[in-house]
Design a protein around this motif. Structure first.
Motif, PDB file in Angstrom:
ATOM      1  N   ILE A 114      36.122  38.224  44.602  1.00 38.19           N
ATOM      2  CA  ILE A 114      35.884  39.674  44.673  1.00 38.19           C
ATOM      3  C   ILE A 114      36.272  40.199  46.057  1.00 38.19           C
ATOM      4  N   SER A 115      35.935  39.430  47.094  1.00 43.81           N
ATOM      5  CA  SER A 115      36.177  39.937  48.446  1.00 43.81           C
ATOM      6  C   SER A 115      37.602  39.648  48.916  1.00 43.81           C
ATOM      7  N   GLY A 116      38.404  39.018  48.063  1.00 47.44           N
ATOM      8  CA  GLY A 116      39.813  38.833  48.399  1.00 47.44           C
ATOM      9  C   GLY A 116      40.102  37.575  49.192  1.00 47.44           C
ATOM     10  N   ALA A 117      39.069  36.747  49.425  1.00 46.35           N
ATOM     11  CA  ALA A 117      39.300  35.530  50.195  1.00 46.35           C
ATOM     12  C   ALA A 117      40.027  34.488  49.350  1.00 46.35           C
ATOM     13  N   LEU A 118      39.864  34.567  48.025  1.00 46.56           N
ATOM     14  CA  LEU A 118      40.525  33.630  47.109  1.00 46.56           C
ATOM     15  C   LEU A 118      41.262  34.432  46.045  1.00 46.56           C
ATOM     16  N   GLU A 119      42.456  33.976  45.685  1.00 47.19           N
ATOM     17  CA  GLU A 119      43.159  34.641  44.583  1.00 47.19           C
ATOM     18  C   GLU A 119      42.627  34.107  43.266  1.00 47.19           C
ATOM     19  N   PRO A 120      42.327  34.976  42.325  1.00 44.04           N
ATOM     20  CA  PRO A 120      41.924  34.486  41.006  1.00 44.04           C
ATOM     21  C   PRO A 120      43.092  33.785  40.319  1.00 44.04           C
ATOM     22  N   SER A 121      42.784  32.800  39.461  1.00 46.98           N
ATOM     23  CA  SER A 121      43.851  32.210  38.648  1.00 46.98           C
ATOM     24  C   SER A 121      44.043  33.039  37.385  1.00 46.98           C
ATOM     25  N   ALA A 122      43.015  33.790  37.007  1.00 46.91           N
ATOM     26  CA  ALA A 122      43.130  34.619  35.806  1.00 46.91           C
ATOM     27  C   ALA A 122      42.168  35.780  35.910  1.00 46.91           C
ATOM     28  N   GLY A 123      42.482  36.846  35.168  1.00 46.64           N
ATOM     29  CA  GLY A 123      41.539  37.952  35.056  1.00 46.64           C
ATOM     30  C   GLY A 123      41.789  39.085  36.036  1.00 46.64           C
ATOM     31  N   GLU A 124      40.900  40.057  35.956  1.00 48.10           N
ATOM     32  CA  GLU A 124      41.055  41.275  36.759  1.00 48.10           C
ATOM     33  C   GLU A 124      39.751  41.599  37.479  1.00 48.10           C
ATOM     34  N   ILE A 125      39.895  42.224  38.651  1.00 46.95           N
ATOM     35  CA  ILE A 125      38.726  42.733  39.376  1.00 46.95           C
ATOM     36  C   ILE A 125      38.977  44.206  39.678  1.00 46.95           C
ATOM     37  N   TRP A 126      38.010  45.032  39.352  1.00 47.01           N
ATOM     38  CA  TRP A 126      38.127  46.471  39.601  1.00 47.01           C
ATOM     39  C   TRP A 126      37.022  46.915  40.534  1.00 47.01           C
ATOM     40  N   LEU A 127      37.404  47.616  41.597  1.00 42.61           N
ATOM     41  CA  LEU A 127      36.419  48.137  42.548  1.00 42.61           C
ATOM     42  C   LEU A 127      36.552  49.649  42.575  1.00 42.61           C
ATOM     43  N   LYS A 128      35.523  50.353  42.209  1.00 33.61           N
ATOM     44  CA  LYS A 128      35.529  51.821  42.189  1.00 33.61           C
ATOM     45  C   LYS A 128      36.791  52.361  41.511  1.00 33.61           C
ATOM     46  N   GLY A 129      37.110  51.781  40.370  1.00 28.41           N
ATOM     47  CA  GLY A 129      38.232  52.278  39.587  1.00 28.41           C
ATOM     48  C   GLY A 129      39.598  51.792  40.026  1.00 28.41           C
ATOM     49  N   GLN A 130      39.649  50.975  41.073  1.00 24.44           N
ATOM     50  CA  GLN A 130      40.956  50.461  41.507  1.00 24.44           C
ATOM     51  C   GLN A 130      41.016  48.961  41.275  1.00 24.44           C
ATOM     52  N   ARG A 131      42.187  48.513  40.848  1.00 23.03           N
ATOM     53  CA  ARG A 131      42.326  47.087  40.620  1.00 23.03           C
ATOM     54  C   ARG A 131      42.563  46.381  41.952  1.00 23.03           C
ATOM     55  N   ILE A 132      41.745  45.382  42.307  1.00 32.33           N
ATOM     56  CA  ILE A 132      41.832  44.789  43.636  1.00 32.33           C
ATOM     57  C   ILE A 132      42.161  43.299  43.653  1.00 32.33           C
ATOM     58  N   ASP A 133      42.251  42.649  42.456  1.00 36.55           N
ATOM     59  CA  ASP A 133      42.511  41.201  42.498  1.00 36.55           C
ATOM     60  C   ASP A 133      43.866  40.973  43.150  1.00 36.55           C
ATOM     61  N   HIS A 134      44.568  41.005  43.726  1.00 36.81           N
ATOM     62  CA  HIS A 134      45.680  40.548  44.531  1.00 36.81           C
ATOM     63  C   HIS A 134      45.790  41.352  45.817  1.00 36.81           C
ATOM     64  N   ARG A 135      44.738  42.086  46.139  1.00 34.80           N
ATOM     65  CA  ARG A 135      44.763  42.785  47.441  1.00 34.80           C
ATOM     66  C   ARG A 135      44.192  41.886  48.540  1.00 34.80           C
ATOM     67  N   THR A 136      44.491  42.263  49.767  1.00 34.21           N
ATOM     68  CA  THR A 136      44.006  41.450  50.890  1.00 34.21           C
ATOM     69  C   THR A 136      42.517  41.727  51.135  1.00 34.21           C
ATOM     70  N   PRO A 137      41.825  40.774  51.737  1.00 35.29           N
ATOM     71  CA  PRO A 137      40.413  41.000  52.077  1.00 35.29           C
ATOM     72  C   PRO A 137      40.240  42.254  52.936  1.00 35.29           C
ATOM     73  N   GLN A 138      41.209  42.486  53.828  1.00 38.16           N
ATOM     74  CA  GLN A 138      41.100  43.646  54.722  1.00 38.16           C
ATOM     75  C   GLN A 138      41.143  44.943  53.920  1.00 38.16           C
ATOM     76  N   ALA A 139      42.069  44.985  52.946  1.00 37.72           N
ATOM     77  CA  ALA A 139      42.192  46.195  52.142  1.00 37.72           C
ATOM     78  C   ALA A 139      40.931  46.411  51.310  1.00 37.72           C
ATOM     79  N   ILE A 140      40.371  45.315  50.797  1.00 37.98           N
ATOM     80  CA  ILE A 140      39.177  45.428  49.957  1.00 37.98           C
ATOM     81  C   ILE A 140      37.988  45.903  50.799  1.00 37.98           C
ATOM     82  N   ALA A 141      37.872  45.366  52.016  1.00 41.30           N
ATOM     83  CA  ALA A 141      36.806  45.828  52.914  1.00 41.30           C
ATOM     84  C   ALA A 141      36.976  47.321  53.183  1.00 41.30           C
ATOM     85  N   GLY A 142      38.222  47.740  53.308  1.00 42.42           N
ATOM     86  CA  GLY A 142      38.504  49.151  53.578  1.00 42.42           C
ATOM     87  C   GLY A 142      38.110  50.063  52.425  1.00 42.42           C
ATOM     88  N   LEU A 143      38.021  49.494  51.213  1.00 36.62           N
ATOM     89  CA  LEU A 143      37.617  50.303  50.058  1.00 36.62           C
ATOM     90  C   LEU A 143      36.104  50.425  49.956  1.00 36.62           C
TER      91      LEU A 143
END
Ligand code: ADP
Ligand code: MG
Length: 592
Positions: free
Chosen positions: A390-419
């Protein structure tokens, strides 16, 4: 003994150093020694930042001295530039070369980084000796001296002032840098790149900056050296010189801002004394000198593993305690979150494999604002792995993560913290030798904007004050007001977990991931934490909580997800989970 603040002491020290040439009767050869100490101290001060604080070990700094020295040597003798005009060029040249080398080198990890610096440290020195137009191995002679007004700085006591003004400037810049948001991020980085990234810090950028800055200090030293010696050749800039500089930083105290100066002084004074004394007692002084030198330096490191500076610092007058900080500001109200019930976090079919192991397998659930969701399960169930994804430290092998309506599973930890997401770590990732307050302030990294250059010039003081006020408020909020100035490493583990919570709150998160925050807390501390989490919920934040204390979880959460072997085996209200047969078998049964 009179009490003096650190800054008064520094000003007095600076005045004494700079006014020394006005003192009658100081022998000229001493200024020669002081000049050499100053030149080395510039390089070693860069290494304090790079190696002592940043833990990036460089054996190659002498090469950057060489670039600074050759830049001015060539421009003044071949192109007729005035020495002062070449200063920016020397700085730019060492900065550019280090930028290119650093871009490759700072990404290396473990032993590869120092090995990398050895490799280019050797090749740059060889390169300098291979250009015919730069005099090949005999180098460049007849370099003009620096001039101030009409006066040529030919004598050691004349260039002394310029050299030491540069040293004091370098120490001042490093000091300001370390006292800033940027400086704190360097220190977190050496502790944990993962924690740094989780709060929006970009490890590679931070490392590259200190790498280039240290190289520019070396370049400045080289520029001064060229005009001091007025002749240069490649032997001064080889790997053995690089090793000596590193040695100075370590002997002086790599973690201390004056460590570079102390180390340069110690090594060069020792060398000078040995050169004077040994010829009196031996027919073969040079060999014995090397041996004595080695023995003494090893002995110093044995006695003072942190270097000489901390020993020296104990001798100085006790500093006045820092002025008490202004009354804490109330934490910012969480604005819009309260309004409608909203899905803040959603996982869909989330999976993560480690080799053949399905650490997390097809997990889905959601967390809404104003809700505390418990994520429970036996050890190894995949809870921390879920947090890491969820926090972007590990890439998922499958699936999706949505944070406040935005898809974040391949974003960087920094970008996710910024959200607006913040987390704590099951295994605390704090900087033990930094105070509680400074550690908490790391969480507010993204609320600041000032970069390292602003910090060096102290142009970010109002931002820094706001950041520290925010950190103070969060520290008080988690109940650590009584230990706010203590180094984190001296706290009990339970309290360190609370520091992690305060640090996460400093990012003013909409979504908060807490990985076993209550582990190691005493009963009343757990009660206080529960009260705090309820408050955070009332502010409309979404909280995902991993915790083993079932009483704590059942009493606090609105909804519980149960994992076992990476799979979700149950989900529901605490009362439902409490009575679920699967859960009792998998988890509660094991506890009972
Ligand atoms: P929990 O936090 O629920 O105790 P984790 O998420 O830490 O569990 O671990 C889930 C499983 O994944 C465990 O079997 C663990 O050994 C494995 N695991 C976790 N991280 C790694 C990793 N980096 N490499 C390999 N295996 C890992
Ligand atoms: Mg875990």
């Amino acid at each position: 003994m009179t009490r003096m603040s650190n800054s008064t002491l520094s000003i007095v020290a600076a005045a004494v150093i700079l006014l020394l040439p006005l003192v009658p009767g100081v022998p000229a050869y001493l200024f020669d020694l002081f000049d050499n100490i100053g030149l080395a101290a510039l390089v070693a001060t860069g290494l304090v930042l790079l190696t002592g604080v940043g833990r990036l070990t460089s054996f190659g700094q002498a090469a950057f001295c060489g670039i600074g020295a050759y830049a001015t040597g060539l421009l003044t003798t071949k192109f007729g530039w005035s020495p002062w005009a070449t200063l920016p060029m020397a700085l730019v040249a060492s900065g550019l070369v280090s930028f290119v080398l650093g871009a490759f080198t700072v990404r290396l990890s473990g032993h590869f980084l120092p090995l990398g610096t050895i490799a280019w440290g050797m090749s740059l020195a060889l390169l300098l000796g291979s250009f015919a137009f730069a005099g090949a191995h005999s180098g460049i002679g007849a370099i003009p001296p620096l001039r101030i007004g009409g006066l040529a700085l030919l004598q050691p006591n004349q260039i002394y002032g310029v050299i030491w003004a540069c040293v004091l400037l370098a120490v001042g810049l490093c000091h300001n840098l370390l006292q800033s948001r940027f400086g704190r991020s360097v220190r977190l980085l050496r502790q944990s790149a993962m924690a740094a990234a989780a709060f929006g810090i970009h490890p590679a950028r931070v490392k590259l900056f200190i790498f280039v800055f240290a190289a520019m200090l070396a370049g400045l030293s080289g520029w001064l050296f060229a005009h001091d010696q007025r002749a240069i050749n490649p032997t001064s800039f080889g790997i053995d010189a690089g090793i000596r500089y590193l040695f100075m930083a370590v002997v002086g105290g790599g973690g201390y801002i004056w460590g570079g100066v102390a180390g340069a002084a110690c090594v060069l004074i020792l060398k000078d004394v040995l050169e004077q004394v040994l010829p009196l007692v031996s027919a073969n002084p040079t060999q014995i000198e090397e041996i004595c030198f080695g023995i003494i330096l090893v002995a110093i490191l044995q006695m003072a593993p942190e270097g000489l500076w901390p020993l020296l610092a104990r001798l100085r007058p006790a500093p006045r305690p820092e002025a008490t900080a202004p009354a804490p500001m109330p934490p910012p109200a969480a604005p819009t979150r309260k309004e409608a019930s909203m899905e803040m976090l959603r996982l869909v079919g989330l999976g993560r494999k480690f080799g053949g192991l399905n650490a997390v397998d097809n997990v889905g659930f959601a967390v809404r604002n104003g809700e505390i969701v418990g994520l429970i399960g036996p050890n190894g169930a995949g809870k921390s792995t879920t947090f890491n994804m969820i926090s972007g430290a590990l890439e998922p092998s499958a699936g999706e993560i949505w944070l406040k309506g935005q898809r974040i599973d391949h974003r960087t930890p920094q970008a996710i913290a910024g959200l607006g997401l913040a987390r704590t770590f099951q295994h605390v990732k704090l900087v033990p030798d930094m105070s509680v307050l400074e550690n908490v302030a790391l969480g507010g990294h993204l609320t600041g904007r000032a970069g390292p250059l602003h910090a060096m010039a102290r142009l970010e003081r109002s931002e820094e004050r706001a950041l520290m006020a925010q950190a103070r408020a969060q520290t008080l909020r988690v109940g650590l007001g009584g230990v706010i100035d203590r180094p984190v490493g001296t706290l009990a583990l339970g309290q360190q977990r609370l520091v992690e919570v305060a640090r996460a709150l400093c990012n003013n998160p909409d979504v908060l991931l807490l990985d076993e925050p209550a582990a190691g807390l005493r009963h009343f501390e757990k009660q206080a934490l529960a009260a705090l989490l309820r408050e955070l919920r009332a502010e409309g934040r979404a909280i995902l909580l991993v915790e083993h204390d079932m009483g704590f979880v059942m009493e606090l959460t609105d909804h519980i997800i149960v994992l076992e072997f990476g799979r979700k085996i149950a989900e529901g209200a605490p009362d439902v989970i409490r009575t679920s047969k699967d859960v009792i078998r998998a988890y509660l049964g094991a506890e009972a």
